[in-house]
Write an enzyme that holds these catalytic residues in place. Sequence first.
Site, short mmCIF file in Angstrom:
data_model
loop_
_atom_site.label_atom_id
_atom_site.label_comp_id
_atom_site.label_asym_id
_atom_site.label_seq_id
_atom_site.Cartn_x
_atom_site.Cartn_y
_atom_site.Cartn_z
N ASP A 119 49.45 43.06 24.57
CA ASP A 119 50.85 42.75 24.86
C ASP A 119 51.43 41.74 23.88
O ASP A 119 52.54 41.92 23.37
CB ASP A 119 50.99 42.23 26.29
CG ASP A 119 52.42 41.90 26.64
OD1 ASP A 119 53.30 42.78 26.46
OD2 ASP A 119 52.69 40.77 27.08
N LEU A 140 40.50 48.33 48.38
CA LEU A 140 39.25 48.16 49.12
C LEU A 140 38.39 47.00 48.63
O LEU A 140 37.31 46.76 49.16
CB LEU A 140 38.43 49.46 49.16
CG LEU A 140 39.20 50.72 49.59
CD1 LEU A 140 38.29 51.94 49.52
CD2 LEU A 140 39.79 50.54 50.97
N CYS A 141 38.85 46.25 47.63
CA CYS A 141 38.14 45.03 47.22
C CYS A 141 38.43 43.92 48.23
O CYS A 141 39.55 43.81 48.73
CB CYS A 141 38.58 44.57 45.84
SG CYS A 141 37.74 45.39 44.49
N HIS A 142 37.43 43.11 48.49
CA HIS A 142 37.61 41.98 49.40
C HIS A 142 38.25 40.81 48.65
O HIS A 142 37.95 40.59 47.47
CB HIS A 142 36.25 41.51 49.93
CG HIS A 142 35.57 42.50 50.79
ND1 HIS A 142 34.81 43.53 50.28
CD2 HIS A 142 35.54 42.64 52.14
CE1 HIS A 142 34.33 44.25 51.28
NE2 HIS A 142 34.76 43.74 52.42
#
Length: 161
Positions: A128, A75-77
Amino acid sequence: MSQLTHINAAGEAHMVDVSAKAETVREARAEAFVTMRSETLAMIVDGKHHKGDVFATARIAGIQAAKRTWELIPLCHPLLLSKVEIQLQAEPEHNRVRIESLCRLTGKTGVEMEALTAASVAALTIYDMCKAVQKDMVIGPVRLLAKSGGKSGDFKVDAHD
C-alpha cells in the site's frame, strides 16, 4: 488423517469449544515476502519514501492485525496476546523484504492465525505504501514457520524449505 476442527458432525461450520482445554504457553512464527524492483527497495531502505518510514508503519500494522485477527477470520477466538513481534529485513540480493512475525500467549488455543495475519498485513502495508511508485510488486509466499504448545504438538518448517 486429521479431521477439520471447525466442521461439526452435520457438516456445518462452528467455533471450536476450548473451555475444557488446559492453558499452555503457545507460540507461532510466520513469514511473508514482498518482492519489488531494486529501486523501490532502495527507496524504502534509504528512508526516502515521501509517506515516511515504511518498515515502522508495516510493523505497527502487523501488530494491530494480530490483535484483531478474531474480527477478520471467521471462527477465530478473541485472544489475549502477550507478545507480538514483527521483524522486517531488506534482502537486496533477492529484491525483496522478508517479514517474520512472532505471536505468543498463555491460553487454550493456538496463535498460528494471528502470526499469519500479522505477516500478511505487514506485507500488504508495504504494498500500500509503495504502490504509487510500483504497482507490480509481488506478495508471497506467506507461510507458518513454527508453532509450539497445545495438544496437536509442535511444528517447524524444514530448514531446507
